[in-house]
Design an enzyme around this catalytic site. Sequence first.
Site, PDB file in Angstrom:
ATOM      1  N   CYS A   1       0.852  -1.189   0.000  1.00 48.63           N
ATOM      2  CA  CYS A   1       0.000   0.000   0.000  1.00 48.63           C
ATOM      3  C   CYS A   1       0.894   1.247   0.000  1.00 48.63           C
ATOM      4  O   CYS A   1       1.755   1.387  -0.856  1.00 48.63           O
ATOM      5  CB  CYS A   1      -0.959  -0.063   1.188  1.00 48.63           C
ATOM      6  SG  CYS A   1      -2.148   1.288   1.263  1.00 48.63           S
TER       7      CYS A   1
ATOM      8  N   ASP B   1      -7.795  -3.193  -8.611  1.00 49.00           N
ATOM      9  CA  ASP B   1      -7.398  -2.086  -7.748  1.00 49.00           C
ATOM     10  C   ASP B   1      -7.688  -0.754  -8.452  1.00 49.00           C
ATOM     11  O   ASP B   1      -7.680  -0.668  -9.680  1.00 49.00           O
ATOM     12  CB  ASP B   1      -5.900  -2.196  -7.440  1.00 49.00           C
ATOM     13  CG  ASP B   1      -5.495  -1.472  -6.164  1.00 49.00           C
ATOM     14  OD1 ASP B   1      -6.279  -0.637  -5.677  1.00 49.00           O
ATOM     15  OD2 ASP B   1      -4.389  -1.748  -5.671  1.00 49.00           O
TER      16      ASP B   1
ATOM     17  N   HIS C   1      -6.959  -4.126  -4.149  1.00 47.66           N
ATOM     18  CA  HIS C   1      -5.967  -3.612  -3.212  1.00 47.66           C
ATOM     19  C   HIS C   1      -5.887  -4.519  -1.988  1.00 47.66           C
ATOM     20  O   HIS C   1      -6.882  -5.115  -1.571  1.00 47.66           O
ATOM     21  CB  HIS C   1      -6.352  -2.194  -2.788  1.00 47.66           C
ATOM     22  CG  HIS C   1      -5.216  -1.392  -2.256  1.00 47.66           C
ATOM     23  ND1 HIS C   1      -4.188  -0.944  -3.050  1.00 47.66           N
ATOM     24  CD2 HIS C   1      -4.931  -0.971  -0.992  1.00 47.66           C
ATOM     25  CE1 HIS C   1      -3.328  -0.262  -2.316  1.00 47.66           C
ATOM     26  NE2 HIS C   1      -3.752  -0.269  -1.061  1.00 47.66           N
TER      27      HIS C   1
END
Length: 246
Positions: A123, A182, A214
């Site tokens: 991330c 994502d 994600h």
Amino acid sequence: MSDSMTTSTIKITGDGGDEIEAYLARPAETDRRGGVVVIHHMPGYDRATKEIVRRFAELGYDAICPNLYWREAPGAAPDDAAATARAQGGVPDDRLVGDVAGAAAYLRGLDTANGRVGVIGYCSGGRQSVLAACRLDLDAAVDCYGAFVTGTPPEGMPMRRNLVEELPNLRTPLLGLFGADDKYPGPEQVAELRDILAAHGKDFEEHTYDEAGHAFFAVDRPAYRVAAANDGWERIAAFYGKHLAG
């Protein structure tokens, strides 16, 4: 691979000479080996991240995760520390690089070190892994769905800018692992990253997983995707085996 290891919470010298907290995991074996700096995700220096550090020790590496929020919230719970850091605008890029440099130096100073150090992040940590690989002399870098390596961060995001201007300076081979579903990074942002690195002759290996979004590595979140995560771990192990082992 071995599950015999030692773990400890230590202090290391980070950016500007600051003493910061870090979590360290080391295989019990005494052979020479590489090291891995794990950059935690935006939710912070939490149990899930420490499990990742231990996994790298199982794979045969000395592994360390610096607590990037230590200055803002020493000793705070991960959620509280993350909220405090967000309220102050997130981790400044220059400070992040200094903290990763300190963690890498710590690994290289261990008696088992072979001198090779990789970095990995998830991330926001994926973006920070790329940033560190553009500015520091590391040996391998992994970007797990790092948001805003390319693309434009929306207003209010702690990540103030992308890394497009930094990418021509990438110093190390990069592995990127992404989810096709994502949004940050979306497929168009991954394509931009691929094109920029190709234009500058950089060593970039990229894999995008269908039906994954994600945080597909996060076993404690609904986004977890078993097949993508298992394949991703195999690719990480092979990538680090190539660049860090020996």
